[in-house]
Write an enzyme that holds these catalytic residues in place. Sequence first.
Site, PDB file in Angstrom:
ATOM      1  N   LYS A   1      65.758  67.218  28.593  1.00  0.00           N
ATOM      2  CA  LYS A   1      65.057  67.030  27.320  1.00  0.00           C
ATOM      3  C   LYS A   1      65.642  67.881  26.192  1.00  0.00           C
ATOM      4  CE  LYS A   1      60.911  68.128  28.779  1.00  0.00           C
ATOM      5  NZ  LYS A   1      61.111  68.244  30.244  1.00  0.00           N
ATOM      6  N   THR A   2      65.796  69.173  26.467  1.00  0.00           N
ATOM      7  CA  THR A   2      66.236  70.090  25.411  1.00  0.00           C
ATOM      8  C   THR A   2      67.629  69.731  24.916  1.00  0.00           C
ATOM      9  OG1 THR A   2      64.873  71.855  26.353  1.00  0.00           O
ATOM     10  CG2 THR A   2      66.624  72.520  24.843  1.00  0.00           C
TER      11      THR A   2
ATOM     12  N   GLU B   1      60.973  67.552  21.229  1.00  0.00           N
ATOM     13  CA  GLU B   1      61.002  67.571  22.682  1.00  0.00           C
ATOM     14  C   GLU B   1      59.554  67.457  23.142  1.00  0.00           C
ATOM     15  OE1 GLU B   1      61.926  70.522  26.448  1.00  0.00           O
ATOM     16  OE2 GLU B   1      63.044  70.835  24.585  1.00  0.00           O
TER      17      GLU B   1
END
Length: 250
Positions: free
Chosen positions: A12-13, A56
């Site tokens: 995600k990041t 995010e």
Amino acid sequence: KRVIAVAGAHGKTTSTGMVITGLLRLGVDPSFVNGGVIAELGASSASGKDDLFVIEADESDGSFLHYETAVALITNVDPDHLDHYGSLEAFEAEFAKFASGAKEFVAISSDDPGAVRVSGLLQGKRMLTFGQAPGSTVRLFDVDASGARVSFKVEFDSQVFEAKLNIPGLHNAINAAGAFAVLVGLGFDPAKSLAGIETFRGTERRFELHGEERGVSVYDDFAHHPTEVAAALSAARAVVGSGQLITVFQ
């Protein structure tokens, strides 16, 4: 704002950072909130002038359902947070709800088994799939993850584009394919979108180089789920080659 929400058990990041970097290189000024500091920006959040807001989105407790999402990017649906969800089926059902709520489109992995199952639960939704699987909207191939910078090709709309990232690992080539799917789904030029993603230099604690002393490079990585640990070790092996690899797990 038009929210681009990035969710998934892993990636995600980095994927969020890639989308943000790509948009900035395309001349867009988005707002964003990321789970890690983006290296070249020295920030994890900012307020932009344009209408896109990249976040995010956290699936650990179901809070990603609270956003009014325009575009959903799902990196994978690898089982995690089962202490909260109780079962794999409940975990995947929550991702299906998240994807169904995306007003414009969903970009979702075509390789991850959980993501494929979630795709099958979506009805009447514009979907861009990405990965190495045949038939992907954005098909990743010819990946060379043997060195400190992963290179690859993507096929989209009967065209082939090449890229070489500033970071290692097959997993990051897949993350880049997902970010690319978001940008082209929004209508941006494919070649310029990929060129923008190429400039991404990583985020803190995502295989972050802290320094080198007497030929020994020291990296820090947030990996804690088994799939993430495997990806981090694979990237480390690619960087170190045949040299010694020493892992300290917190």
